[in-house]
Design a protein around this motif. Structure first.
Motif, short mmCIF file in Angstrom:
data_model
loop_
_atom_site.label_atom_id
_atom_site.label_comp_id
_atom_site.label_asym_id
_atom_site.label_seq_id
_atom_site.Cartn_x
_atom_site.Cartn_y
_atom_site.Cartn_z
N SER A 48 -82.64 -11.39 33.73
CA SER A 48 -82.76 -9.94 33.77
C SER A 48 -82.07 -9.37 35.00
O SER A 48 -81.40 -8.32 34.93
CB SER A 48 -84.24 -9.54 33.77
OG SER A 48 -84.88 -9.98 32.59
N GLU A 50 -79.55 -10.69 36.59
CA GLU A 50 -78.11 -10.81 36.38
C GLU A 50 -77.60 -9.70 35.46
O GLU A 50 -76.54 -9.12 35.69
CB GLU A 50 -77.76 -12.18 35.80
CG GLU A 50 -76.26 -12.41 35.65
CD GLU A 50 -75.94 -13.78 35.08
OE1 GLU A 50 -74.77 -14.18 35.15
OE2 GLU A 50 -76.86 -14.45 34.55
N LEU A 51 -78.36 -9.40 34.40
CA LEU A 51 -77.98 -8.33 33.49
C LEU A 51 -77.89 -6.99 34.21
O LEU A 51 -76.92 -6.24 34.04
CB LEU A 51 -78.98 -8.24 32.34
CG LEU A 51 -78.79 -9.19 31.16
CD1 LEU A 51 -79.98 -9.08 30.21
CD2 LEU A 51 -77.50 -8.91 30.42
N CYS A 54 -74.83 -6.84 36.40
CA CYS A 54 -73.60 -6.64 35.64
C CYS A 54 -73.49 -5.20 35.15
O CYS A 54 -72.41 -4.60 35.19
CB CYS A 54 -73.55 -7.60 34.45
SG CYS A 54 -73.38 -9.35 34.89
N LEU A 75 -71.08 -10.10 31.47
CA LEU A 75 -71.98 -9.31 30.61
C LEU A 75 -71.59 -9.49 29.15
O LEU A 75 -72.46 -9.63 28.28
CB LEU A 75 -71.91 -7.84 31.01
CG LEU A 75 -72.75 -6.86 30.20
CD1 LEU A 75 -74.23 -7.21 30.29
CD2 LEU A 75 -72.51 -5.43 30.66
N LEU A 78 -72.77 -12.80 27.76
CA LEU A 78 -74.21 -12.83 27.49
C LEU A 78 -74.53 -12.25 26.12
O LEU A 78 -75.53 -12.61 25.51
CB LEU A 78 -74.96 -12.06 28.58
CG LEU A 78 -74.96 -12.68 29.99
CD1 LEU A 78 -75.59 -11.75 30.99
CD2 LEU A 78 -75.67 -14.03 29.99
N TYR A 79 -73.67 -11.37 25.62
CA TYR A 79 -73.82 -10.79 24.29
C TYR A 79 -72.79 -11.42 23.35
O TYR A 79 -71.91 -10.74 22.82
CB TYR A 79 -73.64 -9.27 24.34
CG TYR A 79 -74.77 -8.53 24.99
CD1 TYR A 79 -75.91 -8.19 24.25
CD2 TYR A 79 -74.71 -8.16 26.32
CE1 TYR A 79 -76.95 -7.50 24.85
CE2 TYR A 79 -75.76 -7.47 26.92
CZ TYR A 79 -76.87 -7.15 26.17
OH TYR A 79 -77.91 -6.47 26.76
N SER A 140 -75.27 -1.45 27.35
CA SER A 140 -75.96 -1.19 28.61
C SER A 140 -76.97 -0.07 28.47
O SER A 140 -78.02 -0.08 29.11
CB SER A 140 -74.93 -0.83 29.69
OG SER A 140 -74.01 -1.89 29.89
N LEU A 143 -80.07 -1.56 26.37
CA LEU A 143 -80.85 -2.63 26.98
C LEU A 143 -82.20 -2.19 27.52
O LEU A 143 -83.22 -2.81 27.22
CB LEU A 143 -80.04 -3.31 28.09
CG LEU A 143 -80.77 -4.41 28.86
CD1 LEU A 143 -81.14 -5.56 27.94
CD2 LEU A 143 -79.92 -4.92 30.01
N THR A 147 -85.67 -3.70 26.02
CA THR A 147 -86.57 -4.45 26.88
C THR A 147 -87.97 -3.84 26.87
O THR A 147 -88.97 -4.54 26.78
CB THR A 147 -86.02 -4.49 28.31
OG1 THR A 147 -84.71 -5.05 28.30
CG2 THR A 147 -86.91 -5.34 29.21
#
Length: 213
Positions: A48, A50-51, A54, A75, A78-79, A140, A143, A147
């Motif tokens: 989280s 790191e996300l 980014c 980023l 990751l997706y 972005s 997210l 979450t």
């Protein structure tokens, strides 16, 4: 603040002296900061963090001062379901072209957040010129909502699936969670049509009585 005081916990005779500034900075301020950092580390996992790091690279403030191609590429990886291997080949060049373009465009100089950046890209047509960059911005923006939704679902699960309901099936649990999480929406629905729908699904021995109004 520069006056000397005796270090806390030491005897007066031969005790080491420190300044008030040193005491409040080391003994209070730094400890509070350490506690806050520890609380953040406990709340957010490494992934989280790191996300978020980014995503911060897309911040448009100060002429995209935090823009970083390497972190934005991370980023995208990751997706992996949203960015194919081919997309990842074209993305670095598109990111470089994008940052040069928007920094030279006065219409983007006053933008301060991702939402306004996305809207301005649509207005100016840049979402079609830089589709991969626009996809990163969309992800972005989604997210935080995704979450929060996941956290709400896990919180609701503790309430819905109690020890007395530990044999509840996945389908029934899913339906119960939807009703519980979206209770504000369901509170606007009249119960009578629901009862009649339930009654008409199958032939039942007893008829459900109408609800009193």
């Amino acid at each position: 603040m520069e006056d000397n005081i005796i270090r806390h916990g030491h005897k007066r005779h031969g005790a080491q002296l420190i300044t008030n500034s040193h005491y409040y900075r080391i003994k209070i301020f730094y400890q509070v900061v350490d506690l806050a950092i520890q609380e953040m580390n406990n709340h957010f996992s490494e992934v989280s963090t790191e996300l978020l790091s980014c995503i911060a690279c897309l911040d448009p403030r100060n002429s995209f001062s935090q823009f970083n191609v390497d972190q934005l590429m991370r980023l995208a990886t990751l997706y992996h379901e949203d960015f194919s291997s081919t997309d990842c080949l074209y993305l670095p060049q598109q990111l470089n072209n994008f940052i040069v373009n928007v920094r030279c465009d006065s219409r983007f100089s006053a933008i301060t957040n991702l939402g306004n950046l996305a809207r301005k890209m649509v207005i100016t047509g840049k979402h079609s010129v830089f589709p991969l960059v626009y996809r990163l911005i969309e992800l972005s923006l989604v997210l935080p909502v995704a979450t929060a939704s996941v956290e709400r679902a896990f919180s609701a699960m503790k309430t819905v699936k109690t020890d007395l309901r530990n044999r509840m099936g996945d389908e029934w649990l899913n339906d119960s969670l939807v009703v519980y999480i979206e209770k504000e929406i369901f509170s606007t629905i009249d119960n009578e049509p629901i009862l009649q729908r339930f009654q008409s699904i199958d032939t039942r021995r007893y008829q459900l009585p109408p609800l009193p109004h």
